[in-house]
Design an enzyme around this catalytic site. Structure first.
Site, PDB file in Angstrom:
ATOM      1  N   LYS A 120      -1.845 -15.261 -80.531  1.00  0.00           N
ATOM      2  CA  LYS A 120      -0.570 -14.552 -80.449  1.00  0.00           C
ATOM      3  C   LYS A 120       0.342 -14.935 -81.609  1.00  0.00           C
ATOM      4  CE  LYS A 120       3.126 -15.283 -77.893  1.00  0.00           C
ATOM      5  NZ  LYS A 120       3.892 -15.700 -76.746  1.00  0.00           N
ATOM      6  N   ASP A 138       2.304 -10.571 -75.703  1.00  0.00           N
ATOM      7  CA  ASP A 138       2.979 -11.599 -74.918  1.00  0.00           C
ATOM      8  C   ASP A 138       3.135 -11.067 -73.494  1.00  0.00           C
ATOM      9  OD1 ASP A 138       5.022  -9.781 -74.954  1.00  0.00           O
ATOM     10  OD2 ASP A 138       6.583 -11.227 -75.466  1.00  0.00           O
TER      11      ASP A 138
END
Ligand code: SF4
Length: 214
Positions: A120, A138
């Protein structure tokens, strides 16, 4: 969800916010990397507040290594998991100095090789610092993608793959920011605010929230 609806969702989000970006404050790829590393399980607001004090003192790998773990920890005490994060930040800076000439590499494998940097974080840095059309998933994006029917998936990798596949090319670079902002401020976790949602007519969520009673 069909392709026309997906396109319409991105067109709507684009028309209201043509140049979305992160709410993290940064001026260089290195500052962005550090801010994103610190933002795991913390709010952007708390990271910005801490970095407004730390970056003027240390905003290069050399300066952060010199500051050391204890020095970094002092600045980030208000951020969750600060001890581990201080350790990772200093170790990552040492690797940047040893292997990348003190620069942030624009390369997924290299980024993910840094302590405390997962997929991420690498996706956010590649997207926002280097302009790659990556889509970092997310908690907000995961929720919005599934709830709306835009890109359903049982885990983050499945949602990432679905968004990469289904997002029209011209919206791919900014998709991540639009969906985060939408999840953060409108399609909230506990109570999505459907009554003032700009993509409500396109969203396939079945239990839309009615407007609050006056
Ligand atoms: S209509 Fe409701 S569930 Fe659908 S995207 Fe908007 S806020 Fe989320």
């Amino acid at each position: 969800m069909n392709a026309n609806k997906r396109r319409a969702i991105f067109e709507t989000l684009h028309s209201l916010n043509p140049h979305p970006t992160t709410e993290l404050e940064y001026t260089t790829p290195f500052e962005l990397l550090i801010a994103v590393m610190l933002s795991a399980q913390a709010t952007d607001v708390s990271v910005n507040k801490a970095m407004r004090k730390m970056f003027p003192v240390a905003n290069t790998p050399q300066q952060i290594v010199k500051l050391g773990e204890a020095g970094v920890a002092e600045y980030i005490r208000t951020i969750g998991l600060y001890r581990t994060k201080a350790k990772n930040v200093v170790a990552a800076c040492q690797i940047l100095l040893d292997q990348y000439g003190g620069e942030v590499p624009a390369d997924r494998e290299a980024l993910e090789g840094l302590p405390g940097v997962g997929r991420k974080t690498a996706n956010v840095v590649l997207n926002t610092a280097f302009g790659h059309p990556t889509i970092a998933i997310d908690t907000h994006i995961f929720r919005v993608a599934n709830r709306t029917g835009l890109a359903p998936g049982k885990d983050v990798r499945a949602v990432e793959a679905a968004l990469e596949k289904f997002t029209p090319a011209e919206f791919r670079h900014d998709a991540h920011h639009w969906l985060i902002l939408h999840g953060r401020y409108v399609c909230k976790a506990r109570r999505p605010e459907c009554w003032h949602c700009v993509i409500e007519p396109l969203c396939e969520f079945r239990q839309k929230t009615p407007p609050p009673e006056l």
